[in-house]
Design a protein around this motif. Structure first.
Motif, mmCIF file in Angstrom:
data_model
loop_
_atom_site.group_PDB
_atom_site.id
_atom_site.type_symbol
_atom_site.label_atom_id
_atom_site.label_comp_id
_atom_site.label_asym_id
_atom_site.label_seq_id
_atom_site.Cartn_x
_atom_site.Cartn_y
_atom_site.Cartn_z
ATOM 1 N N ASP A 25 0.824 -1.208 0.000
ATOM 2 C CA ASP A 25 0.000 0.000 0.000
ATOM 3 C C ASP A 25 0.860 1.261 0.000
ATOM 4 O O ASP A 25 0.491 2.286 -0.592
ATOM 5 N N ASN A 26 2.004 1.190 0.667
ATOM 6 C CA ASN A 26 2.858 2.374 0.780
ATOM 7 C C ASN A 26 3.651 2.642 -0.494
ATOM 8 O O ASN A 26 3.814 3.803 -0.889
ATOM 9 N N GLU A 27 4.140 1.588 -1.163
ATOM 10 C CA GLU A 27 5.086 1.774 -2.260
ATOM 11 C C GLU A 27 4.539 1.443 -3.637
ATOM 12 O O GLU A 27 4.942 2.065 -4.618
ATOM 13 N N ASP A 28 3.659 0.453 -3.734
ATOM 14 C CA ASP A 28 3.223 0.015 -5.054
ATOM 15 C C ASP A 28 2.325 1.046 -5.721
ATOM 16 O O ASP A 28 1.438 1.634 -5.080
ATOM 17 N N ALA A 29 2.562 1.237 -6.995
ATOM 18 C CA ALA A 29 1.768 2.201 -7.758
ATOM 19 C C ALA A 29 0.445 1.583 -8.183
ATOM 20 O O ALA A 29 0.350 0.367 -8.398
ATOM 21 N N ASP A 30 -0.569 2.450 -8.297
ATOM 22 C CA ASP A 30 -1.863 2.035 -8.843
ATOM 23 C C ASP A 30 -1.731 2.060 -10.364
ATOM 24 O O ASP A 30 -1.785 3.122 -10.991
ATOM 25 N N ILE A 31 -1.530 0.894 -10.954
ATOM 26 C CA ILE A 31 -1.195 0.820 -12.378
ATOM 27 C C ILE A 31 -2.282 1.458 -13.239
ATOM 28 O O ILE A 31 -1.970 2.177 -14.206
ATOM 29 N N GLU A 32 -3.554 1.229 -12.913
ATOM 30 C CA GLU A 32 -4.631 1.820 -13.714
ATOM 31 C C GLU A 32 -4.557 3.341 -13.685
ATOM 32 O O GLU A 32 -4.693 4.012 -14.720
ATOM 33 N N LYS A 33 -4.291 3.894 -12.495
ATOM 34 C CA LYS A 33 -4.200 5.349 -12.378
ATOM 35 C C LYS A 33 -2.970 5.876 -13.111
ATOM 36 O O LYS A 33 -3.018 6.941 -13.754
ATOM 37 N N VAL A 34 -1.844 5.150 -13.025
ATOM 38 C CA VAL A 34 -0.625 5.587 -13.692
ATOM 39 C C VAL A 34 -0.834 5.628 -15.209
ATOM 40 O O VAL A 34 -0.419 6.586 -15.887
ATOM 41 N N ILE A 35 -1.478 4.582 -15.756
ATOM 42 C CA ILE A 35 -1.734 4.562 -17.207
ATOM 43 C C ILE A 35 -2.618 5.732 -17.607
ATOM 44 O O ILE A 35 -2.375 6.409 -18.628
ATOM 45 N N THR A 36 -3.650 5.998 -16.805
ATOM 46 C CA THR A 36 -4.545 7.128 -17.101
ATOM 47 C C THR A 36 -3.797 8.449 -17.052
ATOM 48 O O THR A 36 -3.929 9.297 -17.955
ATOM 49 N N ASP A 37 -2.994 8.623 -15.986
ATOM 50 C CA ASP A 37 -2.233 9.877 -15.859
ATOM 51 C C ASP A 37 -1.235 10.040 -16.998
ATOM 52 O O ASP A 37 -1.021 11.158 -17.503
ATOM 53 N N LEU A 38 -0.587 8.928 -17.399
ATOM 54 C CA LEU A 38 0.377 8.998 -18.496
ATOM 55 C C LEU A 38 -0.317 9.373 -19.800
ATOM 56 O O LEU A 38 0.198 10.194 -20.585
ATOM 57 N N THR A 39 -1.490 8.802 -20.041
ATOM 58 C CA THR A 39 -2.232 9.125 -21.261
ATOM 59 C C THR A 39 -2.629 10.596 -21.280
ATOM 60 O O THR A 39 -2.506 11.283 -22.310
ATOM 61 N N ILE A 40 -3.095 11.088 -20.132
ATOM 62 C CA ILE A 40 -3.473 12.506 -20.039
ATOM 63 C C ILE A 40 -2.261 13.393 -20.269
ATOM 64 O O ILE A 40 -2.326 14.402 -20.986
ATOM 65 N N GLN A 41 -1.128 13.026 -19.657
ATOM 66 C CA GLN A 41 0.083 13.835 -19.811
ATOM 67 C C GLN A 41 0.577 13.827 -21.254
ATOM 68 O O GLN A 41 1.054 14.858 -21.761
ATOM 69 N N GLU A 42 0.452 12.714 -21.943
ATOM 70 C CA GLU A 42 0.841 12.662 -23.351
ATOM 71 C C GLU A 42 -0.046 13.588 -24.184
ATOM 72 O O GLU A 42 0.435 14.270 -25.100
ATOM 73 N N SER A 43 -1.348 13.620 -23.868
ATOM 74 C CA SER A 43 -2.261 14.515 -24.592
ATOM 75 C C SER A 43 -1.898 15.967 -24.335
ATOM 76 O O SER A 43 -1.888 16.804 -25.262
#
Length: 296
Positions: A256-274
């Protein structure tokens, strides 16, 4: 304030650099599966991660200690159980030899079997596990029992100190049997007297009742030691169960402390690319043609 072409270009490049940095952060999270890859990304998460990982490492080490504790206790219990079976057999032979109906040859045969059982007990007392003598306290490299050519047993090297293993934080558990209660000098002395009395050829076992009473006391002592070991083994299983729960909890907290939420990371990356593409497009329009372009 006068806005120049170089200012527009500089601001555009600065913003594009920040956009690249954000994309790089999300790509690192996606590649590693972690929220942070260096302490500077989030010092609070990094410090908590060190603490949680230390807890998990401790639990894993205690579980390895438990494996060693099980090895010691199971082999010790097996040795004590075997000693108990041997003494019960000796008792049967003593009762048989003490009934007054045996010939000298019969008594010698009984004495010879008791001699073999005595040597078998000495062999059990010298049981080794991974190169360690488990019935000699903390002197695990010293042979506790020796037998000379005349069949006399020497237990002077035997020690009864507790061999403890840390099975939980601040919890030391004795994992060896007390050899003084299982392979005591008095026990071998009793067996020696029984053997000698049966092999003397007199046709009777002198002091048979007295020696039988001593043998019964030795059997009772061994049974008590076996019972005490069983209680410690039950406690070991409870500690094992608790450590298993602690390992699951520690792993979950660390995740819970270290692992990334992969679904959220993919969404954020897609938004940042846009956003980055939009920034490139807008930047291309903001940077107007210069005078040089008209002179070509």
């Amino acid at each position: 304030m006068r806005v120049t072409q170089s200012m527009l270009a500089g601001n555009s490049l600065s913003n594009l650099s920040k956009s690249y940095s954000n994309m790089g952060k999300y790509q690192d999270q996606l590649a590693t599966g972690k929220k942070i890859n260096r302490p500077s990304d989030d010092p609070v998460v990094a410090i908590k991660g060190m603490f949680y990982r230390t807890n998990l490492t401790e639990v894993e080490q205690y579980k390895r200690n438990l494996s060693e504790a099980y090895t010691w206790m199971e082999n010790s219990e097996d040795g004590v159980a075997h000693a108990s079976d041997v003494l019960h057999r000796v008792r049967e032979l003593v009762v048989k030899g003490n009934n007054g109906s045996n010939s000298p040859e019969d008594l010698k045969a009984i004495g010879a079997e008791i001699a073999q059982l005595k040597e078998d007990l000495a062999g059990v007392a010298n049981t080794q596990v991974a190169g360690n003598y488990i019935f000699n306290g903390t002197q695990t490299k010293t042979k506790p029992v020796t037998i000379d050519a005349n069949g006399v047993v020497d237990t002077s090297a035997m020690t009864s100190t507790a061999y403890n293993i840390e099975v939980s934080k601040g919890v030391q558990l004795r994992v060896n049997a007390n050899p003084a209660n299982v392979f005591s000098p008095e026990l071998f002395d009793t067996l020696q007297k029984l053997e000698a009395g049966l092999l003397d050829g007199k046709g009777s076992l002198e002091d048979g009742d007295e020696l039988l009473g001593k043998l019964d006391k030795h059997i009772d002592t061994i049974l008590s030691e076996r019972s005490e070991m069983g209680a410690r083994y039950n406690r070991l299983e409870l500690i094992d169960s608790r450590l298993g729960n602690q390992e699951v909890i520690a792993s979950r907290i660390l995740s819970d402390n270290e692992d990334a939420d992969i679904e959220k990371v993919i969404t954020d990356l897609t938004i940042q690319e846009s956003i980055h593409r939009a920034s490139l497009a807008v930047g291309a329009k903001i940077i107007q043609p210069s005078l040089v372009d008209f002179l070509r």
